[in-house]
Scaffold this active site. Structure first.
Site, PDB file in Angstrom:
ATOM      1  N   HIS A  21     -16.227   4.339  -4.900  1.00  0.00           N
ATOM      2  CA  HIS A  21     -15.310   5.437  -4.596  1.00  0.00           C
ATOM      3  C   HIS A  21     -15.376   6.562  -5.640  1.00  0.00           C
ATOM      4  CE1 HIS A  21     -12.597   3.001  -1.626  1.00  0.00           C
ATOM      5  NE2 HIS A  21     -13.881   3.052  -1.272  1.00  0.00           N
ATOM      6  N   TYR A  50     -13.829  10.634  -1.939  1.00  0.00           N
ATOM      7  CA  TYR A  50     -12.892  10.270  -3.004  1.00  0.00           C
ATOM      8  C   TYR A  50     -12.966  11.213  -4.199  1.00  0.00           C
ATOM      9  CZ  TYR A  50     -12.023   6.053  -0.357  1.00  0.00           C
ATOM     10  OH  TYR A  50     -11.665   5.181   0.644  1.00  0.00           O
ATOM     11  N   CYS A  87     -19.358  -1.554   0.131  1.00  0.00           N
ATOM     12  CA  CYS A  87     -18.551  -0.419   0.575  1.00  0.00           C
ATOM     13  C   CYS A  87     -19.284   0.254   1.723  1.00  0.00           C
ATOM     14  CB  CYS A  87     -18.336   0.563  -0.576  1.00  0.00           C
ATOM     15  SG  CYS A  87     -17.252   1.955  -0.158  1.00  0.00           S
ATOM     16  N   ARG A  98       0.838  -1.206   0.000  1.00  0.00           N
ATOM     17  CA  ARG A  98       0.000   0.000   0.000  1.00  0.00           C
ATOM     18  C   ARG A  98       0.871   1.255   0.000  1.00  0.00           C
ATOM     19  NH1 ARG A  98      -4.804   1.585   4.339  1.00  0.00           N
ATOM     20  NH2 ARG A  98      -5.151   3.690   3.558  1.00  0.00           N
ATOM     21  N   ASN A 133     -10.728  -3.886  -1.799  1.00  0.00           N
ATOM     22  CA  ASN A 133     -10.531  -2.829  -2.795  1.00  0.00           C
ATOM     23  C   ASN A 133      -9.539  -3.234  -3.881  1.00  0.00           C
ATOM     24  OD1 ASN A 133     -12.217  -0.689  -1.881  1.00  0.00           O
ATOM     25  ND2 ASN A 133     -10.833  -0.349  -0.171  1.00  0.00           N
TER      26      ASN A 133
END
Length: 416
Positions: free
Chosen positions: A192, A239, A162, A88, A142
């Site tokens: 998102h 987002y 989500c 990440r 995700n």
């Protein structure tokens, strides 16, 4: 009812277990599946104490054996992170070198995560199909839209989940001083990449009044100017900040540690807390981990699909004509009827051209991203980057594709 949680060693898991027990989901067995055995033991021990504290009778088992964990399950929740926080961190920092937003689900970082994740999820789904053919796969992994499309395209029984929509509903309900279940929200777009277009209470849309009276708080929640929210007449998801305030966010990211590093520190502290045999309730620190209201969203969705209730929840599922400018097989995030047949997107009012253009653009990127994740190849990765509205320039896409592939080669057999 048996529920298997793949990625059960996640620090999210206790929140999910707490929700299952607190909301009284009639589960007889919970199987936490994770390859990280020490972490799994810590999380599993805390999860058992939560169940005991709340008086829920479910039997909880932990296992590193995927087949044993999913066999006979009625629902399988996917909440895995291939590569952990280290990968990440790469997703969030590598794009910055090319002048692009660094985020784990949006833009180039989201593509890196998709490349690593889709093949793993599909292998898991194959075992679920073999050992629990009646099970529904609930995907919280995700990038949810891309992963859910991969599952559906491969013929699996899957629904994408989500927590953003439920979080928005609860925020609006709090501002209005009403119970969340009295409120209906029109929350539409892609995962998102969504806008809340209405908030209906007793037949009246309260959103215009809400933007007038609580615009400042809503603005702070999504990180965008209140004037923009009032001009658009909607509440964009957080987002959308990566699109509507790109340069501001890029400057912020370049001058602060990655979210991955912050989460890594939070997780280490959480695991120390979870190991305390006297801990029986969720620690306050967990709220900083993210994923608020995940348990409520998951329990509501599982209850609806297993109970065949035909309740309406925001989910990720096939477009099937809801947005006529997208292919039917595209995956969208909209209010959906949830039943034993899965999720069926409900008809929606046409999208404003401002929103529709961005949805079409990002949906096209998601198709190319999935193609790259399934079939590999540097050229496919570059094409996906060229298609994304946050990148879209050859001078950025070409070097970024090479860096993404190199950084993720450990997880990409075709790149070694």
């Amino acid at each position: 009812m048996k529920i298997a949680i793949v990625g059960g060693g996640s620090t999210y898991t206790p929140e999910l277990i707490d929700g299952i027990a607190r909301l009284g989901l009639p589960v007889t067995e919970l199987a936490l599946v994770d390859p990280a055995e020490p972490r799994l033991a810590t999380v599993g021990g805390f999860a058992r104490r939560i169940l005991a504290e709340l008086g829920h009778p479910a039997r909880l088992v932990t296992t590193t054996d995927l087949d044993a964990g999913v066999a006979g399950a009625d629902a399988v929740l996917l909440q895995l992170r291939v590569g952990g926080q280290q990968a990440r961190h790469s997703d969030e920092t590598l794009p910055l070198e090319c002048g692009c937003i660094g985020q784990e689900t949006t833009g180039a970082g989201g593509l890196g995560k998709a490349l690593r994740t889709v093949p793993v999820v599909l292998r898991i789904a194959e075992r679920v199909a073999a050992l629990a053919p009646q099970a529904w796969i609930i995907d919280f992994t995700n990038p949810v839209g891309i992963v859910t499309k991969a599952l559906l395209d491969a013929g699996h029984r899957a629904i994408g989940l989500c927590n953003v929509a439920l979080g928005m509903r609860m925020t609006i309900a709090s501002h209005l001083g009403v119970a969340p279940d009295r409120l209906g929200i029109d929350h539409v777009g892609l995962n998102h990449l969504t806008w809340t277009r209405s908030a209906v209470l007793d037949g009246k849309d309260m959103l215009p009044e809400l933007l007038r009276t609580h615009g400042g708080e809503l603005s702070a929640r999504v990180g965008l100017p209140v004037a923009l929210l009032r001009n658009l007449g909607v509440i964009p998801s957080y987002y959308l900040r990566f699109f509507y305030a790109h340069d501001i966010v890029l400057d912020e990211q370049r001058s602060s540690p990655s979210r991955a590093k912050k989460v890594e520190a939070i997780e280490a502290e959480l695991l120390t807390m979870y190991a305390d045999p006297g801990l029986t309730q969720l620690p306050q620190l967990l709220t900083q981990r993210g994923g608020a209201h995940y348990s409520e969203a998951a329990v509501q969705l599982i209850s609806a699909v297993i109970g065949d209730t035909h309740a309406v929840h925001v989910a990720n599922t096939r477009n099937d004509g809801v947005f006529p400018f997208l292919p039917d097989e595209a995956v969208i995030e909209v209010p959906s009827e949830i039943s034993a047949a899965g999720a069926r997107a409900l008809p929606a009012a046409p999208l404003d051209p401002l929103f529709a253009g961005l949805v079409a653009h990002v949906s096209a990127y998601e198709q190319l991203a999935l193609d790259a994740a399934l079939h590999g190849g540097l050229e496919r990765v570059e094409r996906a980057l060229l298609a994304h509205p946050l990148i879209g320039q050859a001078a950025m896409a070409e070097p970024l594709a090479a860096r993404l592939v190199a950084a993720n080669a450990e997880y990409l057999p075709w790149a070694r």
